[in-house]
Scaffold this active site. Structure first.
Site, PDB file in Angstrom:
ATOM      1  N   LYS A  17     -39.956  36.902  -1.008  1.00 57.09           N
ATOM      2  CA  LYS A  17     -40.272  36.278  -2.304  1.00 57.09           C
ATOM      3  C   LYS A  17     -41.635  35.600  -2.239  1.00 57.09           C
ATOM      4  CE  LYS A  17     -40.053  31.783  -1.240  1.00 57.09           C
ATOM      5  NZ  LYS A  17     -41.198  31.017  -1.073  1.00 57.09           N
TER       6      LYS A  17
ATOM      7  N   ASP B 221     -33.642  28.875  -1.208  1.00 58.54           N
ATOM      8  CA  ASP B 221     -34.152  30.162  -1.694  1.00 58.54           C
ATOM      9  C   ASP B 221     -33.115  31.278  -1.622  1.00 58.54           C
ATOM     10  OD1 ASP B 221     -36.621  28.932  -1.933  1.00 58.54           O
ATOM     11  OD2 ASP B 221     -37.434  29.788  -0.089  1.00 58.54           O
TER      12      ASP B 221
HETATM   13  P1  ATP Z   1     -39.456  29.433   2.995  1.00 56.21           P
HETATM   14  O1  ATP Z   1     -40.519  30.155   2.236  1.00 56.21           O
HETATM   15  O2  ATP Z   1     -38.060  29.658   2.471  1.00 56.21           O
HETATM   16  O3  ATP Z   1     -39.744  28.015   3.288  1.00 56.21           O
HETATM   17  P2  ATP Z   1     -40.461  30.621   5.378  1.00 56.21           P
HETATM   18  O4  ATP Z   1     -40.823  32.012   4.978  1.00 56.21           O
HETATM   19  O5  ATP Z   1     -41.580  29.651   5.502  1.00 56.21           O
HETATM   20  O6  ATP Z   1     -39.350  30.108   4.418  1.00 56.21           O
HETATM   21  P3  ATP Z   1     -38.550  31.613   7.242  1.00 56.21           P
HETATM   22  O7  ATP Z   1     -39.108  32.827   7.899  1.00 56.21           O
HETATM   23  O8  ATP Z   1     -37.547  31.823   6.166  1.00 56.21           O
HETATM   24  O9  ATP Z   1     -39.716  30.673   6.731  1.00 56.21           O
HETATM   25  O10 ATP Z   1     -37.926  30.730   8.394  1.00 56.21           O
HETATM   26  C1  ATP Z   1     -37.924  29.357   8.433  1.00 56.21           C
HETATM   27  C2  ATP Z   1     -37.180  28.949   9.699  1.00 56.21           C
HETATM   28  O11 ATP Z   1     -35.822  29.354   9.594  1.00 56.21           O
HETATM   29  C3  ATP Z   1     -37.707  29.645  10.961  1.00 56.21           C
HETATM   30  O12 ATP Z   1     -38.743  28.937  11.558  1.00 56.21           O
HETATM   31  C4  ATP Z   1     -36.472  29.706  11.834  1.00 56.21           C
HETATM   32  O13 ATP Z   1     -36.394  28.566  12.659  1.00 56.21           O
HETATM   33  C5  ATP Z   1     -35.285  29.630  10.876  1.00 56.21           C
HETATM   34  N1  ATP Z   1     -34.511  30.898  10.817  1.00 56.21           N
HETATM   35  C6  ATP Z   1     -33.220  31.021  11.009  1.00 56.21           C
HETATM   36  N2  ATP Z   1     -32.806  32.288  10.874  1.00 56.21           N
HETATM   37  C7  ATP Z   1     -33.881  33.026  10.572  1.00 56.21           C
HETATM   38  C8  ATP Z   1     -34.088  34.405  10.316  1.00 56.21           C
HETATM   39  N3  ATP Z   1     -33.095  35.310  10.336  1.00 56.21           N
HETATM   40  N4  ATP Z   1     -35.350  34.804  10.032  1.00 56.21           N
HETATM   41  C9  ATP Z   1     -36.355  33.891   9.982  1.00 56.21           C
HETATM   42  N5  ATP Z   1     -36.206  32.585  10.241  1.00 56.21           N
HETATM   43  C10 ATP Z   1     -34.977  32.132  10.520  1.00 56.21           C
END
Ligand code: ATP
Length: 318
Positions: free
Chosen positions: A29, A156
């Site tokens: 997203k 999200d």
């Molecule tokens: P958002 O935009 O929702 O804030 P993001 O894209 O910045 O998220 P994500 O990749 O969703 O970040 O991951 C945030 C944290 O969630 C990671 O640093 C990790 O510690 C934890 N996490 C747990 N499970 C997962 C997974 N399957 N994939 C990615 N991160 C995960």
């Protein structure tokens, strides 16, 4: 929220459960508008956001098993734990608890969404696990019921059950579809080296606001919603906004160069995605998107530049 993308797979088969593997594709997203309100007493900020699902996908396969296991390949392999801290595992357990079935499944994740990139990859995996396990176990929940479970897993996650373009309120978990004109928008996604922590980005925004160093908060989503009803990407470009962008730039100053490089390459708008560090560029058309991605890749301002289109459906079997 009502189904925005047509009926699901055959209901009877869902109730029986699947004997073979269930493969679910789930998109990343971006936030076309991310308005961050005051900090609430529960530690979350009040959000007013417009989510948009784009064609960069993680893929989750669920197979029958005697225990709950997870394996993974692609983005984040080796960095991400495969235990109960992983959102895919947490989602499978949450659904099993809700439906009163044993949490027995072998999950395999193929990740393309970068870790901690501001593209909600972890939330996407949680949404995919809910949809996949629901089909595998034959629990037969509606999308709205799955979104209810999703809300406890992360702000999200409900959006990624539905996909498309949707308004998010509360802490982002209350989603309602945006009735946009059928259109496909063309994006370039510049993936950075390393991630940024979402809680750290919100804390930085609070700090900047307290110091009077943050830009004025975004207003309502009305302008953006009106822009989405038109087909002109130039109108949409003028309406994109992200209150977390100042915080992401303060934490990763090099992103200013990435945003500038996209504009110099002809992007109509450049914006940090969510809490960053991924930057997203709106292109006038698919050809422009290809050209901007190629220029960004050679400019050395990101690890990888990819094209994507949106909106696309949320977590779906097949
Ligand atoms: P958002 O935009 O929702 O804030 P993001 O894209 O910045 O998220 P994500 O990749 O969703 O970040 O991951 C945030 C944290 O969630 C990671 O640093 C990790 O510690 C934890 N996490 C747990 N499970 C997962 C997974 N399957 N994939 C990615 N991160 C995960």
């Amino acid at each position: 929220m009502t189904e925005a993308w047509g009926p699901d797979d055959d209901d009877d088969q869902q109730r029986r459960g699947a004997s073979g593997p269930v493969r679910v594709r789930v998109p990343a997203k971006v936030n076309l508008h991310l308005g961050v309100g005051p900090l609430r007493r529960d530690g979350y900020h009040e959000l007013n956001t417009v989510y948009h699902a784009i064609s960069i996908y993680d893929e989750l396969t669920a197979r029958r098993g005697d225990t709950l296991t997870l394996t993974m390949e692609g983005e984040g392999t080796g960095e991400l734990a495969l235990d109960d801290t992983n959102l895919a595992i947490r989602a499978a357990r949450a659904l099993a608890g809700y439906a009163g079935v044993p949490p027995h499944v072998r999950l395999h994740l193929r990740k393309q969404i970068p870790l901690a990139g501001g593209l909600a990859g972890g939330s996407a995996d949680a949404a995919a696990a809910l949809v996949a396990c629901d089909a595998l176990w034959g629990t037969g929940l509606s999308r709205d019921e799955l979104a209810g479970i999703a809300a406890d897993l992360g702000s999200d996650v409900p959006f990624l059950i539905y996909g498309g373009t949707a308004l998010g309120t509360g802490r982002g978990e209350a989603v309602s579809p945006v009735l946009a004109r059928a259109n496909s928008w063309h994006w370039v996604v510049a993936i950075a080296d390393g991630g940024l922590s979402t809680p750290a980005a919100y804390a930085e925004l609070d700090r900047l606001r307290e110091a009077g160093a943050a830009g004025p908060p975004l207003g309502s989503t009305d302008g953006l919603l009106a822009a989405l009803r038109q087909r002109d990407p130039r109108v949409l470009a003028a309406s994109l906004g992200n209150d977390l962008q100042d915080a992401a730039l303060a934490m990763r100053p090099s992103l200013a160069g990435t945003l500038k490089a996209g504009e110099a390459a002809g992007a109509l708008a450049s914006i940090v995605s969510g809490s960053g560090p991924t930057c997203v560029f709106l292109a006038a058309n698919a050809d422009d998107a290809d050209r901007i991605a190629a220029e960004l890749a050679t400019a050395g301002v990101c690890r990888q530049a990819r094209t994507a289109h949106g909106p696309v459906p949320g977590a779906r079997i097949g």
